[in-house]
Design a protein around this motif. Structure first.
Motif, PDB file in Angstrom:
ATOM      1  N   VAL A  80     -40.616  45.534  14.596  1.00 12.96           N
ATOM      2  CA  VAL A  80     -39.585  46.426  15.137  1.00 12.96           C
ATOM      3  C   VAL A  80     -38.177  45.969  14.759  1.00 12.96           C
ATOM      4  O   VAL A  80     -37.190  46.501  15.290  1.00 12.96           O
ATOM      5  CB  VAL A  80     -39.700  46.521  16.678  1.00 12.96           C
ATOM      6  CG1 VAL A  80     -41.043  47.096  17.080  1.00 12.96           C
ATOM      7  CG2 VAL A  80     -39.465  45.157  17.336  1.00 12.96           C
ATOM      8  N   GLN A  81     -38.067  45.005  13.857  1.00 11.51           N
ATOM      9  CA  GLN A  81     -36.735  44.514  13.487  1.00 11.51           C
ATOM     10  C   GLN A  81     -35.816  45.649  13.042  1.00 11.51           C
ATOM     11  O   GLN A  81     -34.637  45.683  13.417  1.00 11.51           O
ATOM     12  CB  GLN A  81     -36.842  43.490  12.360  1.00 11.51           C
ATOM     13  CG  GLN A  81     -37.300  42.107  12.776  1.00 11.51           C
ATOM     14  CD  GLN A  81     -37.387  41.170  11.584  1.00 11.51           C
ATOM     15  OE1 GLN A  81     -37.635  41.603  10.456  1.00 11.51           O
ATOM     16  NE2 GLN A  81     -37.189  39.883  11.816  1.00 11.51           N
ATOM     17  N   ASP A  82     -36.347  46.572  12.238  1.00  8.77           N
ATOM     18  CA  ASP A  82     -35.489  47.659  11.739  1.00  8.77           C
ATOM     19  C   ASP A  82     -34.989  48.538  12.884  1.00  8.77           C
ATOM     20  O   ASP A  82     -33.839  48.995  12.872  1.00  8.77           O
ATOM     21  CB  ASP A  82     -36.225  48.490  10.690  1.00  8.77           C
ATOM     22  CG  ASP A  82     -37.522  49.093  11.193  1.00  8.77           C
ATOM     23  OD1 ASP A  82     -38.072  48.576  12.194  1.00  8.77           O
ATOM     24  OD2 ASP A  82     -37.994  50.072  10.591  1.00  8.77           O
ATOM     25  N   GLN A  83     -35.849  48.787  13.909  1.00 11.65           N
ATOM     26  CA  GLN A  83     -35.418  49.583  15.057  1.00 11.65           C
ATOM     27  C   GLN A  83     -34.298  48.885  15.823  1.00 11.65           C
ATOM     28  O   GLN A  83     -33.301  49.503  16.201  1.00 11.65           O
ATOM     29  CB  GLN A  83     -36.590  49.824  16.012  1.00 11.65           C
ATOM     30  CG  GLN A  83     -37.730  50.639  15.431  1.00 11.65           C
ATOM     31  CD  GLN A  83     -38.860  50.766  16.441  1.00 11.65           C
ATOM     32  OE1 GLN A  83     -38.627  51.078  17.613  1.00 11.65           O
ATOM     33  NE2 GLN A  83     -40.081  50.527  16.000  1.00 11.65           N
ATOM     34  N   VAL A  84     -34.486  47.584  16.049  1.00  8.47           N
ATOM     35  CA  VAL A  84     -33.490  46.825  16.820  1.00  8.47           C
ATOM     36  C   VAL A  84     -32.173  46.754  16.053  1.00  8.47           C
ATOM     37  O   VAL A  84     -31.100  47.041  16.603  1.00  8.47           O
ATOM     38  CB  VAL A  84     -34.017  45.403  17.139  1.00  8.47           C
ATOM     39  CG1 VAL A  84     -32.958  44.593  17.879  1.00  8.47           C
ATOM     40  CG2 VAL A  84     -35.302  45.462  17.953  1.00  8.47           C
ATOM     41  N   VAL A  85     -32.261  46.381  14.783  1.00  4.61           N
ATOM     42  CA  VAL A  85     -31.049  46.275  13.970  1.00  4.61           C
ATOM     43  C   VAL A  85     -30.349  47.628  13.879  1.00  4.61           C
ATOM     44  O   VAL A  85     -29.113  47.719  13.971  1.00  4.61           O
ATOM     45  CB  VAL A  85     -31.381  45.730  12.566  1.00  4.61           C
ATOM     46  CG1 VAL A  85     -30.189  45.864  11.623  1.00  4.61           C
ATOM     47  CG2 VAL A  85     -31.819  44.272  12.646  1.00  4.61           C
ATOM     48  N   GLY A  86     -31.128  48.696  13.726  1.00  7.16           N
ATOM     49  CA  GLY A  86     -30.547  50.032  13.643  1.00  7.16           C
ATOM     50  C   GLY A  86     -29.760  50.392  14.893  1.00  7.16           C
ATOM     51  O   GLY A  86     -28.648  50.930  14.806  1.00  7.16           O
ATOM     52  N   ARG A  87     -30.314  50.094  16.079  1.00  9.56           N
ATOM     53  CA  ARG A  87     -29.605  50.372  17.335  1.00  9.56           C
ATOM     54  C   ARG A  87     -28.324  49.558  17.426  1.00  9.56           C
ATOM     55  O   ARG A  87     -27.269  50.061  17.843  1.00  9.56           O
ATOM     56  CB  ARG A  87     -30.505  50.073  18.540  1.00  9.56           C
ATOM     57  CG  ARG A  87     -31.556  51.131  18.834  1.00  9.56           C
ATOM     58  CD  ARG A  87     -32.274  50.814  20.149  1.00  9.56           C
ATOM     59  NE  ARG A  87     -31.354  50.809  21.266  1.00  9.56           N
ATOM     60  CZ  ARG A  87     -31.061  51.873  22.027  1.00  9.56           C
ATOM     61  NH1 ARG A  87     -31.629  53.040  21.759  1.00  9.56           N
ATOM     62  NH2 ARG A  87     -30.223  51.768  23.037  1.00  9.56           N
ATOM     63  N   VAL A  88     -28.417  48.288  17.048  1.00  7.94           N
ATOM     64  CA  VAL A  88     -27.235  47.420  17.125  1.00  7.94           C
ATOM     65  C   VAL A  88     -26.134  47.942  16.210  1.00  7.94           C
ATOM     66  O   VAL A  88     -24.962  48.044  16.609  1.00  7.94           O
ATOM     67  CB  VAL A  88     -27.601  45.972  16.762  1.00  7.94           C
ATOM     68  CG1 VAL A  88     -26.341  45.115  16.611  1.00  7.94           C
ATOM     69  CG2 VAL A  88     -28.520  45.366  17.824  1.00  7.94           C
ATOM     70  N   LEU A  89     -26.500  48.296  14.986  1.00  9.52           N
ATOM     71  CA  LEU A  89     -25.497  48.774  14.040  1.00  9.52           C
ATOM     72  C   LEU A  89     -24.919  50.123  14.462  1.00  9.52           C
ATOM     73  O   LEU A  89     -23.790  50.469  14.077  1.00  9.52           O
ATOM     74  CB  LEU A  89     -26.101  48.875  12.638  1.00  9.52           C
ATOM     75  CG  LEU A  89     -26.541  47.539  12.016  1.00  9.52           C
ATOM     76  CD1 LEU A  89     -27.099  47.751  10.611  1.00  9.52           C
ATOM     77  CD2 LEU A  89     -25.391  46.538  11.973  1.00  9.52           C
ATOM     78  N   ASP A  90     -25.666  50.866  15.280  1.00 10.35           N
ATOM     79  CA  ASP A  90     -25.152  52.134  15.824  1.00 10.35           C
ATOM     80  C   ASP A  90     -24.313  51.924  17.082  1.00 10.35           C
ATOM     81  O   ASP A  90     -23.816  52.889  17.670  1.00 10.35           O
ATOM     82  CB  ASP A  90     -26.314  53.078  16.162  1.00 10.35           C
ATOM     83  CG  ASP A  90     -26.954  53.669  14.909  1.00 10.35           C
ATOM     84  OD1 ASP A  90     -26.311  53.611  13.838  1.00 10.35           O
ATOM     85  OD2 ASP A  90     -28.088  54.173  15.003  1.00 10.35           O
ATOM     86  N   GLY A  91     -24.208  50.660  17.522  1.00 11.07           N
ATOM     87  CA  GLY A  91     -23.395  50.352  18.697  1.00 11.07           C
ATOM     88  C   GLY A  91     -24.065  50.612  20.017  1.00 11.07           C
ATOM     89  O   GLY A  91     -23.390  50.745  21.044  1.00 11.07           O
ATOM     90  N   ARG A  92     -25.422  50.661  20.050  1.00  9.30           N
ATOM     91  CA  ARG A  92     -26.143  50.967  21.281  1.00  9.30           C
ATOM     92  C   ARG A  92     -26.695  49.701  21.925  1.00  9.30           C
ATOM     93  O   ARG A  92     -27.197  48.804  21.253  1.00  9.30           O
ATOM     94  CB  ARG A  92     -27.281  51.952  20.992  1.00  9.30           C
ATOM     95  CG  ARG A  92     -26.767  53.337  20.575  1.00  9.30           C
ATOM     96  CD  ARG A  92     -27.901  54.310  20.379  1.00  9.30           C
ATOM     97  NE  ARG A  92     -28.680  54.021  19.182  1.00  9.30           N
ATOM     98  CZ  ARG A  92     -29.822  54.614  18.862  1.00  9.30           C
ATOM     99  NH1 ARG A  92     -30.331  55.535  19.675  1.00  9.30           N
ATOM    100  NH2 ARG A  92     -30.452  54.313  17.745  1.00  9.30           N
ATOM    101  N   ASN A  93     -26.603  49.635  23.257  1.00  5.50           N
ATOM    102  CA  ASN A  93     -27.100  48.488  24.000  1.00  5.50           C
ATOM    103  C   ASN A  93     -28.630  48.461  23.970  1.00  5.50           C
ATOM    104  O   ASN A  93     -29.274  49.508  24.127  1.00  5.50           O
ATOM    105  CB  ASN A  93     -26.607  48.520  25.447  1.00  5.50           C
ATOM    106  CG  ASN A  93     -25.087  48.417  25.525  1.00  5.50           C
ATOM    107  OD1 ASN A  93     -24.448  47.946  24.589  1.00  5.50           O
ATOM    108  ND2 ASN A  93     -24.524  48.850  26.638  1.00  5.50           N
ATOM    109  N   THR A  94     -29.203  47.252  23.818  1.00  5.41           N
ATOM    110  CA  THR A  94     -30.644  47.152  23.541  1.00  5.41           C
ATOM    111  C   THR A  94     -31.239  45.911  24.193  1.00  5.41           C
ATOM    112  O   THR A  94     -30.605  44.850  24.220  1.00  5.41           O
ATOM    113  CB  THR A  94     -30.887  47.069  22.014  1.00  5.41           C
ATOM    114  OG1 THR A  94     -30.248  48.179  21.374  1.00  5.41           O
ATOM    115  CG2 THR A  94     -32.366  47.066  21.681  1.00  5.41           C
ATOM    116  N   LEU A  95     -32.447  46.057  24.705  1.00  5.59           N
ATOM    117  CA  LEU A  95     -33.286  44.908  25.096  1.00  5.59           C
ATOM    118  C   LEU A  95     -34.498  44.903  24.186  1.00  5.59           C
ATOM    119  O   LEU A  95     -35.269  45.867  24.170  1.00  5.59           O
ATOM    120  CB  LEU A  95     -33.734  45.007  26.563  1.00  5.59           C
ATOM    121  CG  LEU A  95     -34.861  44.046  26.989  1.00  5.59           C
ATOM    122  CD1 LEU A  95     -34.467  42.589  26.780  1.00  5.59           C
ATOM    123  CD2 LEU A  95     -35.272  44.290  28.445  1.00  5.59           C
ATOM    124  N   ALA A  96     -34.675  43.826  23.433  1.00  6.15           N
ATOM    125  CA  ALA A  96     -35.812  43.701  22.525  1.00  6.15           C
ATOM    126  C   ALA A  96     -36.756  42.630  23.057  1.00  6.15           C
ATOM    127  O   ALA A  96     -36.365  41.467  23.215  1.00  6.15           O
ATOM    128  CB  ALA A  96     -35.333  43.327  21.119  1.00  6.15           C
TER     129      ALA A  96
END
Length: 589
Positions: free
Chosen positions: A21-37
């Motif tokens: 899921v690295q691409d999903q997590v990185v994608g959210r981060v680069l979009d500026g969205r808060n995330t718990l992985a």
């Protein structure tokens, strides 16, 4: 963001594609969205903030619970060309780090939660551009977690002071309840949760009743290769076990909070740099270690919870290569755990009892260990995994209810005053001065167990203590627990798992695809790695993982271009070490 994340992934880290899921997590981060992985250990959590730190404008602030962990991660980040620094109480270059941060010269800045919640530090952060907040080991924020750290609770005001800066929380160990608490505590929306799964298929789980701890651990280690961790439950246990294992012909060092801090740091550094050392430690050791090539983890006693067991065993095989997790347990572990539960505040007792029950199911099952682990974390799993002791060598299960009733009757008829050994003697009809003096040889239970049933007495006693049918009092005597009467009355059965006969194993690999130990080229590459690591004063794995050397030995690249196509060889490492490894490969041709 000015650079393509896949370009950074390849150029900096040497990988052509994301994992899991690295691409999903990185994608959210680069979009500026808060995330718990929630990602298993070894799934590449650190890349999820390291890569954005290169893609985004500004500094990524990483909150990490231990100084040793920060320094390990700092070495790994610098090795691939990331501009990183730590700001801790032991760093002598703090003023230089602060100046670099203010000048915008840092991609990553690692700090402890204590510093992150400080108002003066918050003012410092306003003096430069922040790209991301990364909260590592995020389960520490939750009181429901197994490793609660109060300082993590103070992070929310800091995060809210910079509402424009995205936040990324990362953990490997959080059940559904803990996940929800982390989201609430750190202000992350429910749709910001990404769970990668908890399975670590490269780890082989094995659980064995304890008979002679020192001998069992020594025999296990003699059959293993590579570095490993042995967890003992007390400082005295660490010292005793380290001394016992030290005579086995491989380097062994102790680690616990009672050691002089300089000795502790020296022992930890020696383990991190070693390719074959065993470190015997309390569970305080490990969270601060980012060592990917640990080949085995041994528990010489029961861990505190399934969450703790999962995290501690997860320190093995972080490089994805085969590893083993071996647990030795005894019924007294469960008795002591129940006593500890009675000493905690009432509100926490139900949760602690549930954790202990879950551990009991894990050690006592005749089925797949991995299935129980994964189901505990809310994940579905197949009936068998093919890589735990029960799946590899299925045990048998028998109904031992009658023997259990005899044992409980003996405890009752002798007045609930005596320990396990004495009760066993009564059941087996072993006359002694004590049993004669007590008049217990005239009891109906004296000598009531004979023949094949004799072999069941010890495992039945262990099972009764595990299931809370028996408890030990302050004087070591056995007394009834809440599960005793249902078994005595026949309302509940006691099924006993009988492990298959154990064969003494010779020294072997952890299972699965091993490193090609004995391959002259692979060994030559490892020797070159050790040499380069000593020169750079970093652990060997910081240069390259074993998997990279394995691919080099198989592909035998003849040019810098060919070497650069091997997974894990990024531009910085190619420039720094490529020629040295190519020379080794050419000499072996």
């Amino acid at each position: 963001m000015t650079r393509d994340p896949l370009d950074i992934l390849h150029e900096t880290f040497g990988f052509r594609s994301f994992r899991g899921v690295q691409d999903q997590v990185v994608g959210r981060v680069l979009d500026g969205r808060n995330t718990l992985a929630v990602m298993p250990t070894g799934a590449g959590k650190s890349l999820c903030y390291q890569l954005p730190s290169l893609a985004l404008d500004g500094t990524c602030l990483v909150v990490s619970p231990l100084i040793a962990l920060m320094h390990d991660q700092l070495r790994a980040a610098e090795a691939v060309g990331i501009r990183a620094a730590t700001l801790t109480s032991v760093d002598e270059n703090r003023e230089e780090t602060i100046a670099r941060f203010r000048a915008g010269e840092l991609d990553l800045l690692y700090v402890a939660p204590e510093r992150a919640s400080n108002e003066s530090f918050r003012n410092l952060l306003r003096q430069s551009k922040l790209a991301l907040f990364a909260i590592d080991e995020a389960h520490c924020v939750s009181e429901w977690g197994h490793d609660f750290r109060p300082d993590y609770r103070l992070l929310r005001p800091l995060l809210d002071s910079f509402p424009e800066v995205p936040r990324l929380a990362l953990t490997a160990t959080a059940d559904a309840h803990t996940q929800a608490d982390i989201l609430d505590q750190l202000g992350i929306p429910r749709d910001g949760l990404i769970v990668a799964g908890f399975d670590r298929p490269n780890i082989r789980y094995a659980i064995t009743p304890r008979e002679n701890t020192n001998a069992q651990v020594a025999e296990f280690i003699a059959a293993q290769q590579g570095p490993g961790i042995v967890y003992a439950q007390t400082r005295a246990g660490v010292e005793k076990l380290a001394e016992r294992l030290g005579g086995a012909g491989r380097p062994v060092l102790p680690y616990h909070a009672g050691l002089d801090p300089a000795v502790r740091r020296r022992n930890q550094a020696a383990f991190v740099a070693s390719e074959d050392m065993v470190i015997v430690a309390t569970v305080a050791f490990g969270m601060g270690i980012d060592k990917p090539d640990v080949r085995f983890v041994v528990h010489a006693g029961l861990p505190k919870s399934i969450e703790g067991y999962y995290q501690e065993t997860g320190r093995a095989g972080r490089d994805g290569d085969p590893a083993v997790a071996q647990l030795f347990w005894g019924a007294d572990d469960f008795a002591r755990a129940r006593q500890r539960i009675g000493e905690v505040e009432a509100a926490r007792q139900p949760g602690e009892r549930a954790r202990l029950t879950a551990l009991g199911a894990l050690v006592e099952t005749a089925g797949c260990r991995r299935r129980i682990l994964l189901r505990h974390f809310g994940e579905d799993a197949p009936e068998t995994c093919g890589n735990c002791d029960n799946c590899l060598s299925p045990p048998s299960a028998i109904d031992a209810s009658v023997t259990a009733q005899k044992f409980l009757s003996a405890v009752f008829r002798t007045g609930m005053m005596y320990g396990t050994g004495y009760i066993e003697g009564i059941l087996l009809g072993q006359s002694s001065e004590r049993s004669l003096m007590n008049g217990h040889e005239s009891l109906s239970v004296f000598g009531i167990v004979e023949g094949d049933e004799v072999a069941l007495v010890k495992p039945v006693a262990r099972a009764l203590l595990l299931r809370d049918a028996l408890r030990t009092n302050a004087h070591g005597g056995l007394e009834f627990g809440p599960e005793a009467r249902p078994i005595l009355k026949g309302e509940k059965t006691l099924s006993l798992v009988l492990p298959p006969k154990r064969e003494r194993r010779r020294r072997s690999k952890a299972g699965g695809e091993p490193n090609p130990i004995g391959d002259p080229l692979f060994e030559a590459l490892r020797a070159k790695r050790r040499e380069l690591a000593q020169e750079a004063q970093v652990p060997p794995y910081v240069i390259f993982h074993d998997s990279v050397l394995r691919d080099m030995a198989a592909a035998r690249p003849r040019s810098i271009g060919e070497l650069g196509r091997i997974s894990g060889v990024g531009a910085r490492k190619l420039e720094a070490y490529g020629s040295a490894f190519l020379d080794v490969i050419r000499e072996a041709a």
